[in-house]
Scaffold this motif. Sequence first.
Motif, PDB file in Angstrom:
ATOM      1  N   ILE A 222       0.849  -1.194   0.000  1.00  0.00           N
ATOM      2  CA  ILE A 222       0.000   0.000   0.000  1.00  0.00           C
ATOM      3  C   ILE A 222       0.882   1.241   0.000  1.00  0.00           C
ATOM      4  CG2 ILE A 222      -1.693   1.307   1.352  1.00  0.00           C
ATOM      5  CD1 ILE A 222      -2.525  -1.465   2.542  1.00  0.00           C
ATOM      6  N   ILE A 223       0.528   2.204  -0.843  1.00  0.00           N
ATOM      7  CA  ILE A 223       1.226   3.490  -0.811  1.00  0.00           C
ATOM      8  C   ILE A 223       0.581   4.322   0.293  1.00  0.00           C
ATOM      9  CG2 ILE A 223       1.925   5.525  -2.111  1.00  0.00           C
ATOM     10  CD1 ILE A 223       1.463   3.908  -4.667  1.00  0.00           C
TER      11      ILE A 223
ATOM     12  N   ASP B 260       5.161  10.151   1.444  1.00  0.00           N
ATOM     13  CA  ASP B 260       4.621   8.847   1.082  1.00  0.00           C
ATOM     14  C   ASP B 260       5.691   7.781   1.244  1.00  0.00           C
ATOM     15  OD1 ASP B 260       5.622   8.055  -1.959  1.00  0.00           O
ATOM     16  OD2 ASP B 260       5.494  10.219  -1.666  1.00  0.00           O
ATOM     17  N   LEU B 261       5.273   6.629   1.745  1.00  0.00           N
ATOM     18  CA  LEU B 261       6.144   5.475   1.935  1.00  0.00           C
ATOM     19  C   LEU B 261       5.365   4.222   1.555  1.00  0.00           C
ATOM     20  CD1 LEU B 261       7.828   6.281   5.385  1.00  0.00           C
ATOM     21  CD2 LEU B 261       8.940   6.322   3.146  1.00  0.00           C
TER      22      LEU B 261
ATOM     23  N   GLU C 232       3.726   3.646  13.136  1.00  0.00           N
ATOM     24  CA  GLU C 232       5.144   3.404  13.415  1.00  0.00           C
ATOM     25  C   GLU C 232       6.009   3.753  12.209  1.00  0.00           C
ATOM     26  OE1 GLU C 232       8.077  -0.322  14.711  1.00  0.00           O
ATOM     27  OE2 GLU C 232       5.896  -0.566  14.727  1.00  0.00           O
ATOM     28  N   LEU C 233       5.540   3.385  11.004  1.00  0.00           N
ATOM     29  CA  LEU C 233       6.308   3.648   9.789  1.00  0.00           C
ATOM     30  C   LEU C 233       6.521   5.141   9.573  1.00  0.00           C
ATOM     31  CD1 LEU C 233       7.567   2.510   7.133  1.00  0.00           C
ATOM     32  CD2 LEU C 233       5.296   2.760   6.096  1.00  0.00           C
ATOM     33  N   MET C 234       5.484   5.935   9.817  1.00  0.00           N
ATOM     34  CA  MET C 234       5.575   7.378   9.598  1.00  0.00           C
ATOM     35  C   MET C 234       6.189   8.130  10.781  1.00  0.00           C
ATOM     36  SD  MET C 234       4.784   8.118   6.600  1.00  0.00           S
ATOM     37  CE  MET C 234       3.799   7.797   5.137  1.00  0.00           C
TER      38      MET C 234
ATOM     39  N   TYR D 167      -3.140   0.753  -4.492  1.00  0.00           N
ATOM     40  CA  TYR D 167      -4.074   1.202  -3.466  1.00  0.00           C
ATOM     41  C   TYR D 167      -3.347   2.178  -2.559  1.00  0.00           C
ATOM     42  CZ  TYR D 167      -8.314   0.810  -0.660  1.00  0.00           C
ATOM     43  OH  TYR D 167      -9.506   1.072  -0.024  1.00  0.00           O
ATOM     44  N   SER D 168      -3.982   3.310  -2.302  1.00  0.00           N
ATOM     45  CA  SER D 168      -3.361   4.338  -1.473  1.00  0.00           C
ATOM     46  C   SER D 168      -4.195   4.594  -0.228  1.00  0.00           C
ATOM     47  CB  SER D 168      -3.219   5.649  -2.260  1.00  0.00           C
ATOM     48  OG  SER D 168      -2.423   5.464  -3.411  1.00  0.00           O
TER      49      SER D 168
END
Length: 200
Positions: free
Chosen positions: A9-10, A23-24, A43-45, A90-91
Amino acid sequence: MIGKEMCEIILFCNHPVTGELMDLLLKVHKDELLPSVLDKAYELMEFAPHIPIKRCRLVKYNFWNEVMEQSFDEFQHQTIGLIVGRAGNYSLFLETRKENETFKKYNDGGVNLKVSVVDLSTGEVGPAVPMRGELGWTVEELKQHIGDLFNIKSSCMRIVKEEPEDYWSDSSVRDISDVGGTLRGIPISIYNQAIFHLIQ
């Protein structure tokens, strides 16, 4: 086999400090529930310690039109695989709210709008601001939502819709301020988009 079990997923968000759009790529197992996916996105962001996770949620995002397309508040017990389906790209957007705010509801199947303010004294057209509309809205409801967006009273505005003639011609405008019915009765382009100008 492992690849088929994963969803790529973007993930978009506005940086909690700078406000910059980021964006990651988020990779999660298709059987994970939405709250678990939110944990991984948070957590990712690296939103901690800037914003608590209780003020965050994931929504479907349309990057090209810069609008939120669908909220998932009622889908907390569904897996991300069911939500994403077979979509190739998919975003999601990691949306945040302020302490005393409530999240807006975004319904799938709406229409992407771009709204700009026209200054009658100078004829200057302001920058277009994207927003998401519902085909079931009346023009009065559209005015109220635009008024909230620009902090303008709905009774003090006139709305015209930009309507391109053809590839070679300039666009024309149509005053819809007093049109009855809903947005469903107003012609929308094949790309499910409409451009409105707010005249005050």
